[in-house]
Design an enzyme around this catalytic site. Sequence first.
Site, PDB file in Angstrom:
ATOM      1  N   ARG A  52       0.959  -1.214   0.001  1.00 51.74           N
ATOM      2  CA  ARG A  52      -0.038   0.018  -0.053  1.00 51.74           C
ATOM      3  C   ARG A  52       0.846   1.598   0.450  1.00 51.74           C
ATOM      4  NH1 ARG A  52      -3.191  -3.852   1.823  1.00 51.74           N
ATOM      5  NH2 ARG A  52      -0.324  -4.514   3.109  1.00 51.74           N
ATOM      6  N   THR A  53       1.739   1.292   0.683  1.00 47.26           N
ATOM      7  CA  THR A  53       2.515   2.555   0.608  1.00 47.26           C
ATOM      8  C   THR A  53       3.204   2.969  -0.189  1.00 47.26           C
ATOM      9  OG1 THR A  53       2.641   2.058   3.374  1.00 47.26           O
ATOM     10  CG2 THR A  53       4.498   3.786   2.016  1.00 47.26           C
ATOM     11  N   LYS A  80      25.148  -4.926  -3.297  1.00 48.11           N
ATOM     12  CA  LYS A  80      26.499  -4.971  -3.431  1.00 48.11           C
ATOM     13  C   LYS A  80      27.243  -4.156  -1.780  1.00 48.11           C
ATOM     14  CE  LYS A  80      26.826  -4.624  -8.485  1.00 48.11           C
ATOM     15  NZ  LYS A  80      26.577  -3.665  -9.623  1.00 48.11           N
ATOM     16  N   ARG A 101      11.441   3.424   3.104  1.00 47.45           N
ATOM     17  CA  ARG A 101      11.149   2.226   4.152  1.00 47.45           C
ATOM     18  C   ARG A 101      12.648   1.655   4.431  1.00 47.45           C
ATOM     19  NH1 ARG A 101       6.127  -1.281   4.253  1.00 47.45           N
ATOM     20  NH2 ARG A 101       5.151   0.865   5.088  1.00 47.45           N
ATOM     21  N   HIS A 129       5.836   5.890  11.287  1.00 48.51           N
ATOM     22  CA  HIS A 129       5.465   5.651   9.857  1.00 48.51           C
ATOM     23  C   HIS A 129       3.986   6.994   9.498  1.00 48.51           C
ATOM     24  CE1 HIS A 129       4.608   4.368   6.551  1.00 48.51           C
ATOM     25  NE2 HIS A 129       3.762   2.700   6.950  1.00 48.51           N
TER      26      HIS A 129
END
Length: 308
Positions: A52-53, A80, A101, A129
Amino acid sequence: MDLITMDDLTNEEAISLLDDAERLLPIARGDVHLPLLEGKVLANLFFENSTRTRLSFETAMKRLGGEVLNLSEVGSSVKKGETLYDTMQMIDGYADVAVIRHPRQGAAQYAADAVQIPIMNAGDGAGNHPTQTLLDLFTIRHGQGKIDGLNVVLVGDLRYGRTVHSLSHALGRFGASLTLVSPEPLKMPPEIVKDLKSSGCHVEESEDLAPAISSADVVYMTRIQRERFPDEAEYEKVAGIYTLKAEDLRSVQSDMMIMHPLPRVNEIHPSIDSTDHAWYFKQAFNGVPTRMALLCRSLGIQIPEAIV
Ligand code: NCD
């Protein structure tokens, strides 16, 4: 302008974002085309899973005529061994705004400190959040017409759940009363409860869901955050601890809203989906207009008074 925690917004700014989001609804729904962000580029930096985000930020940007870059660990130089600092130096040159995130608490602030462009925190470990909180406030205001004076029950993993950390803070500031329902090992961190109480918020803590929901205006269910448990056996002890089924709703208020940031695992039985109490899918949609408002704000774009 960065958004890392709800402390980055005054109450007035938060309300003005909700009002902006309201005005942007016709664009969010795709009924009106208004390319306010044409020529702008958003970088979506997701170092943890998201549906969703990530997608609602992408939809928000695209519906406003902007472009989106998506970085994921697979397929980038993060695999890497590139540091977050170095990755952010590139993003500073490639995009006008970034959403991040990350599994590490504090990573969004670290990323914001490393660059010039505005950064929005889309979840930093068990931290915060705030963009979810804005869409949650938007949804509550839609369903109840206000936030002040509401009785909100936050349920589940209040220890590791970042959505409830940001949301409880905002609800307290807007004058809601909170009932925190969790098993003992997943209680809301004591420093958050202390902050809430010292700012005048009425807070109760309990392990029992059933008595808490009868007088609730909003019941906010959350998933037990399995990925944050240091020990799988500890997760097993609390997995599935709170579930709501349609038959549990017999004595609740008729306008009680059930919310969930999603994904749900088994916290809300599908038998609730067709009831008037189910707000979680509307809530997920509300990510689009609220994130549109946030993108416009961070890019300094004025939203017209009337959008038709
Ligand atoms: C939440 C998250 O990532 O913190 N999801 C979301 O953004 N809607 C909730 C969760 O993962 O349980």
